[in-house]
Design an enzyme around this catalytic site. Sequence first.
Site: not given
Ligand SMILES: *Cc1c(COP(=O)(O)O)cnc(C)c1O
Length: 427
Positions: A144, A239, A267
């Site tokens: 994701y 990511d 995060k």
């Molecule tokens: C949470 C997450 C996102 C999205 O971040 P948001 O701040 O919710 O837009 C993208 N990539 C990874 C791996 C994530 O865990």
Amino acid sequence: MNTERSEQLFKHAQQILPGGVNSPVRAFKGVGGTPVFINRAAGAHMFDVDGNDYIDYVGSWGPMIVGHGHPRVVEAVNRAVANGTSYGAPTESEVELAQMVVSAVPSIEMVRFVNSGTEATMSALRLARGYTQRDKIIKFEGCYHGHGDMLLVQAGSGVTTLGLPDSPGVPKEAVGHTLVAEFNNLDSVKQLFDAFRSDIAAVIVEPVGGNMGVVPPANGFLQGLREITAANDALLIFDEVMTGFRVAYGGAQAVFNVNPDITCLGKVIGGGFPVGAYGGRKEIMDMVAPVGPVYQAGTLSGNPVAMAAGIETLKILREPGAYDALEQKSASLAQGLKDGAAAAGVPVFQTRVGSMSCMFFTEKQVSDFKSAKTSDALSYGKFFHEMLARGVYLAPSQFEAAFMSLAHDDADIEHTIESATAALKEL
Ligand SMILES: *Cc1c(COP(=O)(O)O)cnc(C)c1O
């Protein structure tokens, strides 16, 4: 457990917020039942509007790695707020957090702050396309990267098929350049490069899968991606929105010793405020406006209150012993859960990288999206509610990580293990 006030609020919320929430997983669809409404958190605990006390393993989905309301973070935030909350002009705190990110993450020489992980990945992909002057990207099934159109894609029927939109409202064209490979399967990536070699701008991957449950990279997988992308003049994007400053101060790239071209963060670097970032080699980042032609901007980007929270959170994390403590706490929880599952005779497959972990309700080994999907989501839902009733707040979905924080103490972990051992026997 009394949840009367939560139930009232949820009824009201559903009339005026879609599904009663502002992000889908919070609605408890994956586990059934009514979400509890939180009104306070401190350390490792959250308290709901009916006064129930929970040991929290969601941690706002990762950011709260030093615990909720850490006194040093709160003080830093208060100090920042007192000076005004946003200027839309450069600040010293942006430079300070940028320097901390550059010093911490091996492959980042320059960084741009944004407001969410979604923004970070969208911007990183635009940059990769601008830099390589190619359009196609490869992502992995089960990974994701936020809700950007081009990333909301289902795998096609074969690996070399183009993806289909995973949501109404995403035009076919928006995912027309998105190719989908299988996590931990280098051959699936090679096949896509064989078919589309000179069109592929980048491969984007969660270096530790964290959004299909926790799925660690197989030996050589990340290294293989590095080699394949380099050989084809495509960029490798990690990511690390979840793994950055989580699995190690330097992120998953420090743990697995593979340097991507671009890294996405989010995060933890916001310390509980909306912050994302993307960064990489100077030569690539110099493509971003105003130095280069790749446009990307943000009214609240680098917000001084959010920067203050991020800086203080990272200062706590870089103190000696922080990651050892996270590792030790997380390992002892995992061992306790393992013993509990064995005692209850419930087959589970556990995964863990540092302070992110997962217990899949399956007897199969989980190494990708398909094997993750063999988990029994109904059993998980039952387990989740048994745990909630015992004062333990897990993610309301089988396909999410459990996050340990520095604030979880021995008593919290012991209570969690005792609760799980009892809950598993109820299944
Ligand atoms: C949470 C997450 C996102 C999205 O971040 P948001 O701040 O919710 O837009 C993208 N990539 C990874 C791996 C994530 O865990």
